[in-house]
Design a protein around this motif. Structure first.
Motif, PDB file in Angstrom:
ATOM      1  N   VAL A  83       0.858  -1.191   0.000  1.00  0.00           N
ATOM      2  CA  VAL A  83       0.000   0.000   0.000  1.00  0.00           C
ATOM      3  C   VAL A  83       0.892   1.237   0.000  1.00  0.00           C
ATOM      4  O   VAL A  83       1.549   1.545   1.001  1.00  0.00           O
ATOM      5  CB  VAL A  83      -0.928   0.001   1.227  1.00  0.00           C
ATOM      6  CG1 VAL A  83      -1.812   1.256   1.208  1.00  0.00           C
ATOM      7  CG2 VAL A  83      -1.784  -1.262   1.257  1.00  0.00           C
ATOM      8  N   THR A  87      -0.409   8.682  -5.542  1.00  0.00           N
ATOM      9  CA  THR A  87      -1.191   9.566  -6.413  1.00  0.00           C
ATOM     10  C   THR A  87      -0.733  11.025  -6.333  1.00  0.00           C
ATOM     11  O   THR A  87      -1.088  11.831  -7.182  1.00  0.00           O
ATOM     12  CB  THR A  87      -2.704   9.459  -6.102  1.00  0.00           C
ATOM     13  OG1 THR A  87      -2.900   9.658  -4.694  1.00  0.00           O
ATOM     14  CG2 THR A  87      -3.243   8.107  -6.507  1.00  0.00           C
ATOM     15  N   GLU A  88       0.085  11.362  -5.311  1.00  0.00           N
ATOM     16  CA  GLU A  88       0.633  12.724  -5.239  1.00  0.00           C
ATOM     17  C   GLU A  88       1.655  12.950  -6.354  1.00  0.00           C
ATOM     18  O   GLU A  88       1.855  14.087  -6.799  1.00  0.00           O
ATOM     19  CB  GLU A  88       1.297  12.938  -3.862  1.00  0.00           C
ATOM     20  CG  GLU A  88       1.760  14.366  -3.636  1.00  0.00           C
ATOM     21  CD  GLU A  88       2.333  14.594  -2.242  1.00  0.00           C
ATOM     22  OE1 GLU A  88       2.453  13.606  -1.484  1.00  0.00           O
ATOM     23  OE2 GLU A  88       2.659  15.751  -1.929  1.00  0.00           O
ATOM     24  N   PRO A  90       2.240  11.668  -9.947  1.00  0.00           N
ATOM     25  CA  PRO A  90       1.673  10.859 -11.044  1.00  0.00           C
ATOM     26  C   PRO A  90       2.692   9.983 -11.763  1.00  0.00           C
ATOM     27  O   PRO A  90       2.384   8.854 -12.119  1.00  0.00           O
ATOM     28  CB  PRO A  90       1.082  11.912 -11.984  1.00  0.00           C
ATOM     29  CG  PRO A  90       0.780  13.086 -11.106  1.00  0.00           C
ATOM     30  CD  PRO A  90       1.839  13.091 -10.041  1.00  0.00           C
ATOM     31  N   LEU A  93       3.260   6.318 -10.390  1.00  0.00           N
ATOM     32  CA  LEU A  93       2.301   5.218 -10.472  1.00  0.00           C
ATOM     33  C   LEU A  93       2.847   4.062 -11.304  1.00  0.00           C
ATOM     34  O   LEU A  93       2.943   2.929 -10.832  1.00  0.00           O
ATOM     35  CB  LEU A  93       0.979   5.722 -11.059  1.00  0.00           C
ATOM     36  CG  LEU A  93       0.182   6.667 -10.145  1.00  0.00           C
ATOM     37  CD1 LEU A  93      -0.881   7.424 -10.946  1.00  0.00           C
ATOM     38  CD2 LEU A  93      -0.476   5.877  -9.022  1.00  0.00           C
ATOM     39  N   HIS A  97       4.702   0.449 -10.031  1.00  0.00           N
ATOM     40  CA  HIS A  97       4.174  -0.817 -10.554  1.00  0.00           C
ATOM     41  C   HIS A  97       5.313  -1.636 -11.160  1.00  0.00           C
ATOM     42  O   HIS A  97       5.461  -2.840 -10.866  1.00  0.00           O
ATOM     43  CB  HIS A  97       3.104  -0.495 -11.603  1.00  0.00           C
ATOM     44  CG  HIS A  97       2.262  -1.650 -12.022  1.00  0.00           C
ATOM     45  ND1 HIS A  97       2.670  -2.556 -12.962  1.00  0.00           N
ATOM     46  CD2 HIS A  97       1.037  -2.060 -11.641  1.00  0.00           C
ATOM     47  CE1 HIS A  97       1.716  -3.468 -13.140  1.00  0.00           C
ATOM     48  NE2 HIS A  97       0.711  -3.180 -12.350  1.00  0.00           N
ATOM     49  N   TRP A 109      -0.953  -8.202  -9.175  1.00  0.00           N
ATOM     50  CA  TRP A 109      -1.616  -6.888  -9.305  1.00  0.00           C
ATOM     51  C   TRP A 109      -2.762  -6.756  -8.298  1.00  0.00           C
ATOM     52  O   TRP A 109      -3.086  -5.648  -7.871  1.00  0.00           O
ATOM     53  CB  TRP A 109      -2.096  -6.649 -10.737  1.00  0.00           C
ATOM     54  CG  TRP A 109      -3.139  -7.599 -11.252  1.00  0.00           C
ATOM     55  CD1 TRP A 109      -2.935  -8.721 -12.000  1.00  0.00           C
ATOM     56  CD2 TRP A 109      -4.561  -7.511 -11.066  1.00  0.00           C
ATOM     57  NE1 TRP A 109      -4.125  -9.339 -12.289  1.00  0.00           N
ATOM     58  CE2 TRP A 109      -5.142  -8.616 -11.728  1.00  0.00           C
ATOM     59  CE3 TRP A 109      -5.400  -6.612 -10.411  1.00  0.00           C
ATOM     60  CZ2 TRP A 109      -6.518  -8.849 -11.745  1.00  0.00           C
ATOM     61  CZ3 TRP A 109      -6.782  -6.836 -10.425  1.00  0.00           C
ATOM     62  CH2 TRP A 109      -7.326  -7.944 -11.092  1.00  0.00           C
ATOM     63  N   MET A 112      -1.674  -4.930  -5.016  1.00  0.00           N
ATOM     64  CA  MET A 112      -1.071  -3.590  -5.055  1.00  0.00           C
ATOM     65  C   MET A 112      -2.134  -2.520  -4.841  1.00  0.00           C
ATOM     66  O   MET A 112      -3.214  -2.582  -5.427  1.00  0.00           O
ATOM     67  CB  MET A 112      -0.430  -3.354  -6.426  1.00  0.00           C
ATOM     68  CG  MET A 112       0.662  -4.329  -6.795  1.00  0.00           C
ATOM     69  SD  MET A 112       1.278  -3.949  -8.480  1.00  0.00           S
ATOM     70  CE  MET A 112       2.360  -5.363  -8.763  1.00  0.00           C
ATOM     71  N   VAL A 113      -1.810  -1.539  -4.022  1.00  0.00           N
ATOM     72  CA  VAL A 113      -2.707  -0.393  -3.802  1.00  0.00           C
ATOM     73  C   VAL A 113      -1.867   0.877  -3.888  1.00  0.00           C
ATOM     74  O   VAL A 113      -0.942   1.073  -3.095  1.00  0.00           O
ATOM     75  CB  VAL A 113      -3.389  -0.456  -2.412  1.00  0.00           C
ATOM     76  CG1 VAL A 113      -4.373   0.699  -2.263  1.00  0.00           C
ATOM     77  CG2 VAL A 113      -4.083  -1.790  -2.192  1.00  0.00           C
ATOM     78  N   PHE A 114      -2.186   1.722  -4.863  1.00  0.00           N
ATOM     79  CA  PHE A 114      -1.527   3.027  -4.998  1.00  0.00           C
ATOM     80  C   PHE A 114      -2.556   4.087  -4.638  1.00  0.00           C
ATOM     81  O   PHE A 114      -3.538   4.278  -5.360  1.00  0.00           O
ATOM     82  CB  PHE A 114      -1.006   3.231  -6.424  1.00  0.00           C
ATOM     83  CG  PHE A 114      -0.011   2.185  -6.837  1.00  0.00           C
ATOM     84  CD1 PHE A 114       1.130   1.973  -6.080  1.00  0.00           C
ATOM     85  CD2 PHE A 114      -0.211   1.404  -7.957  1.00  0.00           C
ATOM     86  CE1 PHE A 114       2.056   0.996  -6.446  1.00  0.00           C
ATOM     87  CE2 PHE A 114       0.698   0.429  -8.334  1.00  0.00           C
ATOM     88  CZ  PHE A 114       1.839   0.225  -7.565  1.00  0.00           C
ATOM     89  N   CYS A 115      -2.332   4.739  -3.523  1.00  0.00           N
ATOM     90  CA  CYS A 115      -3.384   5.613  -3.011  1.00  0.00           C
ATOM     91  C   CYS A 115      -2.843   6.978  -2.638  1.00  0.00           C
ATOM     92  O   CYS A 115      -1.676   7.325  -2.898  1.00  0.00           O
ATOM     93  CB  CYS A 115      -4.047   4.953  -1.815  1.00  0.00           C
ATOM     94  SG  CYS A 115      -2.903   4.604  -0.480  1.00  0.00           S
ATOM     95  N   GLY A 116      -3.732   7.735  -2.022  1.00  0.00           N
ATOM     96  CA  GLY A 116      -3.364   9.015  -1.446  1.00  0.00           C
ATOM     97  C   GLY A 116      -3.368   8.829   0.066  1.00  0.00           C
ATOM     98  O   GLY A 116      -2.414   8.296   0.625  1.00  0.00           O
ATOM     99  N   SER A 117      -4.473   9.207   0.681  1.00  0.00           N
ATOM    100  CA  SER A 117      -4.637   8.958   2.115  1.00  0.00           C
ATOM    101  C   SER A 117      -4.795   7.453   2.360  1.00  0.00           C
ATOM    102  O   SER A 117      -5.436   6.757   1.581  1.00  0.00           O
ATOM    103  CB  SER A 117      -5.888   9.684   2.598  1.00  0.00           C
ATOM    104  OG  SER A 117      -6.245   9.212   3.878  1.00  0.00           O
TER     105      SER A 117
END
Lengths: 172, 172
Positions: A83, A87-88, A90, A93, A97, A109, A112-117
């Protein structure tokens, strides 16, 4: 099977080393991480924002020792999710990966978690180097030591200094 | 403030229209979504995999009507997270990020989640068109109608056919 959310930057990926290397290649000066204890990353690295926006930064970042081996072992007894706050930045990303596919080919896949908060992440355990991520998490939390958090009291979180310590705690 | 996880493909982004347009531009044949009711997306679109791996597919996908306006209104009363399965299609990561910035400028990077499995998402409400995502979610679930789920009983989920229905339910 218990679930673990594992952070990338500062836990699997050695962002400090990457920034030190980039600073050296531009200035010829070698910064020492021991001089950065207690400083935020922005204080420690004057060109932080420029460097994290540089193409290739996240794709070529070196590994934190032990991460590959221990995550592979943890995968046999836990359900692993990587995690990462991405996203801050770009560019990061696709690079993150690719980095995961290269160094952690056993992570699919789906994991996988690409997040912000990270406030909406629900796993049993979280391993992260930032209080902002751990403080809003409901489960068991491990604070992975990095220079920026080294002087801070871990509070309700359990401090781990390296992957060998995580192995001992989670795999006995 | 209650939290909502909103899916992109099939909820905000009109993937069917994009696939119909691509099929037409290649073959001159206009597929009708009414002929696809009850079929999986793979059954409905013979070139699905080729098309979703085409550069630009996710960046130029049209909007599902009402989504922009209703999400903007929901944002005043709920904390919104856009949660999209994206790691299966690496190209989609940057394209989805760009698409959100273009069409949903009020959604910050903190509110974006590009993931694989949605089983570790924790919000109060989830809006999605796929049972696989809703079935593993703990909170209130809305099944957004798309041809692939139109013939299925919604089971424990509440079916919504368009954004106007979501507006009526969540904003009264």
């Amino acid at each position: 099977m218990k679930t673990i959310a594992i952070d990338m930057d500062g836990v699997l990926a050695d962002v400090y080393q990457q920034l030190i290397d980039m600073h050296y290649s531009e200035s010829g000066i070698t910064l020492k991480s021991s001089d950065m204890v207690g400083m935020t990353e922005a204080e420690a690295f004057p060109h932080l924002l420029k460097h994290v926006h540089t193409k290739g930064f996240f794709e070529t970042v070196p590994l934190i020792p032990g991460g590959q081996e221990v995550v592979a072992e943890l995968s046999k007894q836990y359900k692993i999710f990587i995690v990462s706050a991405a996203t801050e930045f770009p560019l990061s990303l696709t690079e993150k990966h690719n980095w995961l596919n290269k160094h952690f080919p056993f992570i699919s896949w789906q994991q996988m978690v690409f997040c912000g908060s990270k406030e909406i992440i629900k796993t049993d355990i979280m391993i992260d180097d930032h209080f902002k991520n751990l403080d809003v998490f409901d489960g068991k939390t491990f604070l992975f030591t990095q220079p920026h958090n080294e002087k801070s009291s871990p509070g309700k979180h359990e401090r781990v200094n390296n992957w060998n310590e995580i192995k001992k705690i989670l795999l006995g």
